[in-house]
Scaffold this motif. Sequence first.
Motif, mmCIF file in Angstrom:
data_model
loop_
_atom_site.group_PDB
_atom_site.id
_atom_site.type_symbol
_atom_site.label_atom_id
_atom_site.label_comp_id
_atom_site.label_asym_id
_atom_site.label_seq_id
_atom_site.Cartn_x
_atom_site.Cartn_y
_atom_site.Cartn_z
ATOM 1 N N GLU A 116 0.819 -1.213 0.000
ATOM 2 C CA GLU A 116 0.000 0.000 0.000
ATOM 3 C C GLU A 116 0.855 1.266 0.000
ATOM 4 O O GLU A 116 0.353 2.355 0.269
ATOM 5 C CB GLU A 116 -0.940 -0.016 1.205
ATOM 6 C CG GLU A 116 -1.969 -1.131 1.137
ATOM 7 C CD GLU A 116 -2.722 -1.311 2.442
ATOM 8 O OE1 GLU A 116 -3.956 -1.168 2.441
ATOM 9 O OE2 GLU A 116 -2.074 -1.608 3.469
ATOM 10 N N SER A 117 2.135 1.110 -0.317
ATOM 11 C CA SER A 117 3.004 2.278 -0.439
ATOM 12 C C SER A 117 2.790 2.935 -1.792
ATOM 13 O O SER A 117 2.316 2.308 -2.743
ATOM 14 C CB SER A 117 4.479 1.868 -0.294
ATOM 15 O OG SER A 117 4.901 1.134 -1.431
ATOM 16 N N MET A 118 3.160 4.214 -1.889
ATOM 17 C CA MET A 118 3.030 4.911 -3.165
ATOM 18 C C MET A 118 3.883 4.242 -4.234
ATOM 19 O O MET A 118 3.501 4.199 -5.402
ATOM 20 C CB MET A 118 3.430 6.372 -3.001
ATOM 21 C CG MET A 118 2.358 7.247 -2.360
ATOM 22 S SD MET A 118 0.819 7.270 -3.310
ATOM 23 C CE MET A 118 1.380 7.941 -4.869
ATOM 24 N N ARG A 119 5.053 3.720 -3.847
ATOM 25 C CA ARG A 119 5.896 3.032 -4.827
ATOM 26 C C ARG A 119 5.150 1.848 -5.439
ATOM 27 O O ARG A 119 5.118 1.690 -6.664
ATOM 28 C CB ARG A 119 7.193 2.560 -4.168
ATOM 29 C CG ARG A 119 8.093 1.748 -5.115
ATOM 30 C CD ARG A 119 9.378 1.339 -4.443
ATOM 31 N NE ARG A 119 10.225 2.483 -4.183
ATOM 32 C CZ ARG A 119 11.042 3.039 -5.080
ATOM 33 N NH1 ARG A 119 11.106 2.541 -6.304
ATOM 34 N NH2 ARG A 119 11.777 4.073 -4.763
ATOM 35 N N SER A 120 4.546 1.015 -4.599
ATOM 36 C CA SER A 120 3.829 -0.157 -5.103
ATOM 37 C C SER A 120 2.621 0.249 -5.938
ATOM 38 O O SER A 120 2.328 -0.358 -6.975
ATOM 39 C CB SER A 120 3.384 -1.039 -3.936
ATOM 40 O OG SER A 120 4.501 -1.573 -3.249
#
Length: 424
Positions: free
Chosen positions: A160-164
């Motif tokens: 749920e990170s912005m990277r993912s």
Amino acid sequence: MLRTTLLGAGLAAFLTLPVHAGEAGDALRDNLYAGTFAQGIEQLTPMAEGGDQEARFGLGMLELASGVEHLVQALYRHGLVGPDAGMLGPLVTVPIPPNPSPEKLDYAKVRGILAQLVDDMDAAKTSLAAAGESGDYVVLIDPLRIRFDVDGDGQASDAESMRSIVERQLGIPLTPEPATQPAGSDKNPAQAPEAPDTTLGFDRADALWMAGYSQVLASHGDFLLAHDFSDLVNVAFHRLFPRAGLPMQDYSEGGSIFMEPRTDAAAADAIAAIHTLDWPVIEPDRLKRVLERLKAITAFSRANWAAILAETDDDHEFIPSPRQTATLPGSEVSQEMVDAWLKTLDTADAILDGKLLVPHWRFRQGFDLKAYFETATRTDLVMILTGYGAIPFLKDGPVASAADFAEANRVFGENLIGYAFFFN
């Protein structure tokens, strides 16, 4: 004497350097990366109330992130998907994972989601506007490390990170894989490439930028809430929330008229959606407030550029001045671009003030956008575009033309819309 002069010069240089994050900045960064926005808000509120500008910025950024999280969680809760157009497949993809057990959705709940968004954005605006008034803070943040608890389970995971989220949307990893060596090669094994530095330095100019964007989101929410758009929800929202119990959920595929069942049903729903774009104004004060929000957006943009142009540092700039180094590829800014943007804001303000009218293809007179926001009793989009619905808002006066945007078109060219989103 020379030593004193050098000492004075060194002190002056030191005083112009950015002040990197202290306790408040550390708390902001920790809570953004952990996805613990509510905890961070509680931690920073007393510091912000005590006048700490860095804490005010942190509070505003966490309130903004929390508002976005509330919206995303609501969309996940009710099972948002990209609308399916039959043989054409999904028209768009959404950065939200599928929910195996979506909750029921109806018009009242849609209004509740929008009302929450408006309230959240206004809370963020207040803190961010205060943080933009003064202060030499710079808070280093890697936006790709920010996490949102998308599914509302109380845990913001790596997925749920912005990277993912960005990687799923783009369909490619943001960090390149190491090159492989041919079998039998005597070269050293390939090393994994170093991840690019995506850290940005957020300062008071960026606080004003975020305050402006809070009003972009709030204006959309208020515009919808000003109207009764229940028919649109009932006839078309099952395309976005296919398992949320909306009235047409069980009829997303029917018989065939022109092509095949799924495609024909999708076309029928699109026609029905257009047919419902006749909305009575039920909260006129909200519609008036949209105009106020639009004017706030241009005011924040002006203040943002005044703050950017006044900066003397050059530290991981998000939106750089013409004298600063661009951190993001392709985000270089020239003075010509700044001047063209400020002139565009002049044109936008004139339109919002009713001094410059919006052209309508059918009439010599112009459409008074200010009068629409202040006096409209219904918004019938089809009738406004075709002519009859625009008549109450026609007025004599100067009408905007291509000449009013000529400088922006010359400087930005086909990238004008992209820069408008970037510059806010």
